[in-house]
Write a protein that holds these residues in place. Structure first.
Motif, short mmCIF file in Angstrom:
data_model
loop_
_atom_site.label_atom_id
_atom_site.label_comp_id
_atom_site.label_asym_id
_atom_site.label_seq_id
_atom_site.Cartn_x
_atom_site.Cartn_y
_atom_site.Cartn_z
N LEU A 26 -2.86 -45.99 18.99
CA LEU A 26 -2.20 -45.87 17.68
C LEU A 26 -3.04 -45.10 16.65
O LEU A 26 -2.49 -44.26 15.93
N PRO A 27 -4.37 -45.34 16.53
CA PRO A 27 -5.13 -44.54 15.56
C PRO A 27 -5.04 -43.04 15.82
O PRO A 27 -4.97 -42.24 14.87
N HIS A 28 -5.01 -42.66 17.09
CA HIS A 28 -4.92 -41.24 17.44
C HIS A 28 -3.52 -40.70 17.16
O HIS A 28 -3.37 -39.55 16.71
N VAL A 29 -2.51 -41.51 17.41
CA VAL A 29 -1.13 -41.11 17.11
C VAL A 29 -0.98 -40.87 15.61
O VAL A 29 -0.44 -39.84 15.17
N LEU A 30 -1.45 -41.81 14.81
CA LEU A 30 -1.30 -41.69 13.36
C LEU A 30 -2.08 -40.49 12.82
O LEU A 30 -1.62 -39.80 11.90
N ALA A 31 -3.26 -40.23 13.40
CA ALA A 31 -4.05 -39.07 12.96
C ALA A 31 -3.31 -37.77 13.26
O ALA A 31 -3.21 -36.88 12.41
N ALA A 32 -2.78 -37.66 14.48
CA ALA A 32 -2.06 -36.44 14.85
C ALA A 32 -0.82 -36.25 13.99
O ALA A 32 -0.52 -35.13 13.54
N LEU A 33 -0.08 -37.32 13.75
CA LEU A 33 1.13 -37.23 12.93
C LEU A 33 0.80 -36.89 11.48
O LEU A 33 1.57 -36.19 10.82
N ASN A 34 -0.32 -37.38 11.00
CA ASN A 34 -0.72 -37.04 9.63
C ASN A 34 -0.98 -35.53 9.51
O ASN A 34 -0.62 -34.91 8.50
N HIS A 35 -1.59 -34.94 10.53
CA HIS A 35 -1.82 -33.49 10.51
C HIS A 35 -0.51 -32.72 10.64
O HIS A 35 -0.37 -31.62 10.08
N HIS A 36 0.46 -33.29 11.35
CA HIS A 36 1.73 -32.60 11.54
C HIS A 36 2.48 -32.44 10.23
O HIS A 36 3.28 -31.51 10.07
N THR A 37 2.22 -33.30 9.28
CA THR A 37 2.90 -33.21 7.98
C THR A 37 2.68 -31.85 7.34
O THR A 37 3.56 -31.34 6.63
#
Length: 586
Positions: free
Chosen positions: A447-458
């Protein structure tokens, strides 16, 4: 220190003599006859005292053991080119003591390396060491060793400072300087930012001097001891920030240190930027939280004497070398730069090598092959490995993202490292989350890695929208399932927005996004906001699947529950009856 030790030994021998006197007085019958002659005893005692003094005076003293407290480190060696002292140097007491311990070897030239990632403070630690203890040496000479072809000329300058008669040929002059050092005892050479142990072999005198090396690279244990330097302890980070940016209160300094991963160069830059810009600390912290890529590199560490005075330039050379000579390692590091600065399981790569870009995908098919690639990154001090995981510092990630943005600017979106990262996460994570407890441990781990990647996708909303929409939706559903409903809502909203743009407003996947967002709104006590989403989802699915599809039964049941929440049981009843009929007919 020698005179103090002599006094201690004299006192010890006196105590022994007193004990001997007591023995001769009270245990005469139990000891040899000659021992009862006190004149002999005191003669032996006097000889012991004299011998102790002689041994202490003749013993060679380790100059590094002498404290500089008496002169505050202000003394200077006879010959030195050491850069100026950093007045803001803070902490590192344990590392400094360990460095002193390593350098206590007297029998041969003591060569020791300080190794660590860029910006961790290797040069600053050795520089402080030179200023603190160099006054007790005859020669302290600083050599920029990043480019080995420039080392001989710097040693020639040492020969000039030593007033040696040197030939015009630089290579011959270098050998004369090295030979001269062999005849000296109290000298220290510093090779700063060396790339290879082999590059230094020709320049290491075989005598009882000292050599210190700073490096990011592995392999220096072949020369001597290696001190692995890590980021600063939090209390030291806070103290450094308090010195450099007095306007920071303790809680702000602690948060800033956390956001910068306690990396000394990052802390120095942040403090310098706050001082130069007069920006209020709360405003800077808010910007750093929201957009670290655009803020963390502001400011410049003016006390640093190398070209790497900012995060922007710190890892440039290493990243270029990876691009040119180790493409697989560069790709792996680029993917990791969009994950969280936490432990990344290696099986994420080995189990999903088919979706990795070439040539990395070929080399990640087995743990052994992947270990070779990771070994290259650890050699450059760009990642840390711990058994079956690797970790990348957040400021290394920032630099890598900036570097890859330049490299991939002309490439298509499918070649963007963030696209690789999101694709990799989708390939690994279980699709079924709701009501599937067996899927939760893997989601919890990543989950921490998912949230980090999605934050960059913004910041890049058009990048692989189909996969990104799926990952936003599944992550939001997992958070809802585990009770984190408020955190799930913005993810599901992003999933819907991206899905509508990618698929069009009437696609069945959009209906799924609408339904999942409506479920969260209902959990948050907002059934009125959930109702139009579910009505729209029902319309889309009826058009796509027909009126009797099992999906329609699910949409009808969910909409009926919302109507009941709104106090409209009469309107909910026919929906529930219709859903029951659809299920019964299957």
């Amino acid at each position: 220190m020698a005179s103090r030790q002599v006094k201690i030994n004299i006192v010890a021998v006196i105590l022994v003599g007193a004990a001997i006197g007591l023995v001769t007085n009270y245990a005469t019958d139990a000891i040899p006859a000659w021992f009862t002659d006190q004149s002999r005893v005191w003669l032996i005692f006097g000889l012991l005292v004299l011998l102790s003094v002689i041994v202490q005076l003749m013993a060679p003293q380790d100059k590094y053991e002498r404290s500089s407290a008496r002169d505050g480190g202000k003394g200077q060696p006879r010959v030195s080119n050491v850069p100026g002292r950093n007045p803001y140097f803070t902490g590192r007491d344990e590392d400094r003591r360990e460095l002193r311990r390593l350098l206590k070897t007297r029998s041969r030239v003591a060569v020791h390396a300080v190794r660590g990632m860029g910006g961790v403070g290797k040069t600053q630690l050795v520089l402080e060491f030179c200023h603190r203890y160099g006054a007790h040496l005859d020669v302290v000479w600083w050599i920029a060793a990043e480019n080995p072809t420039l080392i001989p000329d710097q040693l020639r300058r040492l020969g000039t400072a030593l007033e040696l008669d040197l030939p015009a040929d630089v290579a011959d002059a270098t050998q004369i300087v090295v030979s001269h050092l062999r005849g000296l005892r109290r000298w220290l050479l510093v090779f700063d930012n060396a790339e290879s142990a082999a590059d230094l072999h020709p320049f290491l005198p075989s005598s009882t001097g000292r050599v210190l090396v700073t490096t990011r690279r592995a392999g220096f244990d072949a020369l001597g001891g290696v001190l692995d330097l890590d980021t600063m302890a939090r209390r030291e980070s806070v103290r450094l920030l308090a010195q450099r940016a007095p306007g920071l209160i303790a809680i702000q300094a602690d948060e800033l240190a956390e956001l910068l991963g306690d990396l000394p160069l990052g802390l120095e830059q942040a403090a310098a930027y706050l001082t130069q810009s007069h920006m209020p600390p709360p405003e800077y912290l808010q910007l750093l939280r929201a957009s670290p890529d655009s803020v963390a590199d502001k400011g410049q560490a003016s006390q640093r004497h190398s070209p790497d005075r900012s995060l922007q330039t710190l890892w440039t050379l290493s990243l270029r070398q990876l691009d040119e000579h180790h493409r697989q390692a560069a790709q792996l590091l680029a993917i990791c730069s969009y994950l969280a600065p936490e432990a990344i399981p290696l099986e994420l790569f080995t189990a999903n090598s088919a979706v990795l870009p070439a040539p990395l995908g070929t080399d990640a098919t087995s743990a052994a092959a992947l270990s070779h690639v990771i070994g290259i990154l650890t050699d450059y001090s760009l990642v840390k490995r711990d058994q079956d995981t690797i970790t990348v510092h957040r400021l290394v990630q920032l630099s890598v993202r900036a570097h890859t943005a330049l490299v991939t600017r002309e490439a298509g979106s499918e070649q963007h490292p963030l696209a690789w990262t999101i694709t990799l996460l989708r390939a690994d994570l279980p699709a079924r989350v709701y009501g599937e407890p067996s899927a939760w441990p893997r989601w919890r781990q990543l989950l921490p890695h998912v949230l980090a990647a999605l934050n960059h996708h913004t910041a890049t909303p058009d990048l692989i929208p189909y996969t990104a929409s799926w990952l936003f939706d599944r992550a939001g559903t997992y958070l809802q399932t585990t009770g984190l409903t408020s955190q799930a809502k913005p993810l599901l909203e992003r999933a819907l927005t991206i899905g509508e743009a990618a698929h069009g407003p009437d696609h069945p996947s959009v209906a799924t996004r609408l339904s999942n967002l409506a479920a969260v709104l209902r959990d948050l006590g907002r059934p009125a906001d959930a109702k139009p989403l579910l009505e729209r989802a029902l319309t889309i699915d009826e058009a796509a699947h027909g009126p009797d599809h099992p999906t329609i039964a699910t949409r009808l049941s969910n909409l009926a529950l919302v109507l009941q929440d709104l106090g409209q049981p009469t309107d909910a009843k026919p929906l529930l009856e219709r859903a029951k009929q659809i299920r019964a007919s299957r």
